[in-house]
Design an enzyme around this catalytic site. Structure first.
Site, PDB file in Angstrom:
ATOM      1  N   SER A  82      23.762  -6.511  -5.927  1.00  0.00           N
ATOM      2  CA  SER A  82      25.937  -6.666  -5.664  1.00  0.00           C
ATOM      3  C   SER A  82      26.147  -8.015  -7.165  1.00  0.00           C
ATOM      4  O   SER A  82      25.999  -7.681  -7.240  1.00  0.00           O
ATOM      5  CB  SER A  82      26.667  -7.218  -4.248  1.00  0.00           C
ATOM      6  OG  SER A  82      27.600  -5.775  -4.416  1.00  0.00           O
ATOM      7  N   ASP A 132      25.431   4.370  -6.304  1.00  0.00           N
ATOM      8  CA  ASP A 132      25.781   3.095  -5.822  1.00  0.00           C
ATOM      9  C   ASP A 132      26.858   3.156  -4.812  1.00  0.00           C
ATOM     10  O   ASP A 132      28.145   4.021  -4.905  1.00  0.00           O
ATOM     11  CB  ASP A 132      25.682   1.892  -6.741  1.00  0.00           C
ATOM     12  CG  ASP A 132      26.743   0.379  -5.872  1.00  0.00           C
ATOM     13  OD1 ASP A 132      27.382   0.869  -5.145  1.00  0.00           O
ATOM     14  OD2 ASP A 132      25.249   0.168  -5.706  1.00  0.00           O
ATOM     15  N   HIS A 148      22.513   0.537  -1.315  1.00  0.00           N
ATOM     16  CA  HIS A 148      23.142  -0.341  -2.330  1.00  0.00           C
ATOM     17  C   HIS A 148      22.590  -2.126  -1.537  1.00  0.00           C
ATOM     18  O   HIS A 148      22.300  -2.185  -0.986  1.00  0.00           O
ATOM     19  CB  HIS A 148      24.902  -0.125  -2.021  1.00  0.00           C
ATOM     20  CG  HIS A 148      25.438  -1.331  -2.132  1.00  0.00           C
ATOM     21  ND1 HIS A 148      25.350  -1.300  -3.552  1.00  0.00           N
ATOM     22  CD2 HIS A 148      25.893  -2.764  -1.867  1.00  0.00           C
ATOM     23  CE1 HIS A 148      26.980  -2.215  -4.033  1.00  0.00           C
ATOM     24  NE2 HIS A 148      25.750  -3.387  -2.907  1.00  0.00           N
TER      25      HIS A 148
END
Length: 412
Positions: free
Chosen positions: A194, A290, A357
């Site tokens: 991330s 995502d 994610h």
């Protein structure tokens, strides 16, 4: 796995309550990422690794938002991995104005006072060969994220008592680890998930240059391919947020010159404008749909005042045909963004058609009996094949709904 599924639903239910009180700018509390610790605890008996504060950092001004010392978790390598190093940069969104940064400094994302003293090492950080076949006995380090600008800022706001020192934290941590044996590494991998996946891209060539030329050095970005895309209202939610991060935290001075020479600093915080210029071998692992980008960039509540996207945002199975078409358009933009990058033989790709994610830190998605695959190859094997040059890896999934191996995130 059934008990795990129930726990995930409960965790998300709680997360939804939390996020109901937060606006987009405060998604640095990222409930998507906070999941990783709990999921590991429930399903496995993971290795718990203690926090080490970097005591040399204070003198360098390398401090968290609130001025506390930064830190990392390190599990020492052994055997054939004793001179191999994996550095994992923690994720957790960004803060883009004084209000959200002040809010953040009272959390583990802005202060080591609030960081867990021990965290589980799972997925790419696992110490078990059956869970992490290629990296299990390496020196594995998780660098905690407490600056709010993907380890790139360097400024301060005295009035609000905020220190934006991400770049200094990055350098102080690397210097500390070098003194603890990383300088002798024969192979190294910089990874992140991330906001940490974005940081792994931004710092990739810097990391490479810390080692001799004969050291095998590569980088892995997991869920870090944040796109400069139009949201459902026609606005650019993420660009406007990134503009705040870059301006507030003094990020522009630490962005790659090859980009800032011809583009504005905010554009150079977007990976799509960086990846083709990176000289170090880079692997991009990303879900084509995502979950974080759908919730916070493509269809954030701020762009959806009537709530048309509310159900779709939480559960892809509730998306209308026109919403799915919009998301398919997002996937096409992602594939266009990596075209030039994919042409280089040294780079690797794993773009699966999942609503997910961060897939490298969770055991169930990294390497398990039912983990996601493209052409029968799970993520851990794809990354290992690429890192050790066992095979070229350019894996791009067919579009949703063709992949039945996904661990899709569903929010209640």
């Amino acid at each position: 796995m059934k008990g795990f599924g129930v726990w995930v639903v409960l965790a998300f239910a709680f997360a939804q309550l939390v996020t109901a009180f937060l606006d987009f700018n405060e998604t640095e509390l990222s409930f998507l990422e906070s999941l990783e610790y709990g999921a590991s605890k429930i399903n496995y008996n993971p290795l718990m690794v203690g926090l080490t504060l970097i005591h040399t950092a204070g003198a360098k001004g390398a401090v968290c938002l609130d001025g506390t010392l930064p830190g990392y978790h390190w599990h020492r390598g052994y055997g054939s991995g004793s001179n191999s190093w994996l550095i994992q940069l923690e994720g957790g969104g960004w803060c883009n104005n004084i209000r959200t940064c002040v809010y953040r400094k009272k959390s583990r994302r802005g202060s080591s006072m609030y960081m867990e003293k021990q965290i589980p090492f799972t997925g790419i950080l696992s110490e078990k060969a059956e869970e992490n076949p290629d990296f299990f006995n390496w020196n594995r380090v998780k660098l905690r994220y407490c600056d709010g600008a993907s380890f790139t800022g360097d400024s301060e706001n005295k009035a609000a008592q905020l220190q934006f020192r991400g770049q200094r934290i990055w350098l102080a941590a690397m210097e500390d680890l070098m003194s603890k044996g990383m300088r002798y590494a024969n192979q190294a991998l910089l990874s992140g998930c991330s906001a940490g996946g974005l940081a792994a891209i931004l710092h990739c060539d810097e990391f490479r240059n810390m080692f001799p030329r004969n050291t095998r050095v590569k980088c892995l970005s997991d869920a870090g391919l944040f796109l400069d895309t139009v949201d459902i209202s026609g606005g650019r939610t993420l660009r406007s947020m990134y503009s705040g991060v870059v301006g507030l935290q003094g990020v522009q001075h630490n962005l790659p010159r090859i980009c800032t020479n011809h583009l504005d600093p905010t554009s150079c915080f977007f990976p799509q404008n960086l990846i083709s210029h990176i000289q170090t071998p880079l692997f991009i692992l990303n879900a084509a749909y995502d979950s974080w980008q759908i919730q916070s960039s493509i269809a954030p509540p701020s762009a959806d005042p009537h709530g048309y996207w509310h159900d779709c945002r939480l559960n892809h199975a509730k998306c209308s045909p026109s919403q799915i078409r919009f998301l398919q358009g997002f996937r096409v933009q992602m594939l266009n963004a990596i075209k030039g990058f994919a042409m280089s033989r040294q780079n690797g790709l794993f773009i699966n058609s999942c609503f997910a994610h961060c897939q490298s830190e969770r055991q169930d998605t990294w390497f398990a009996d039912d983990s996601p695959e493209i052409r029968n190859k799970p993520i851990a094997v794809a990354v290992g094949d690429w890192y050790f040059d066992r095979a070229g890896v350019k894996s791009i999934d067919c579009p949703y709904p063709c992949d039945k191996t996904c661990h899709n995130l569903v929010f209640r």
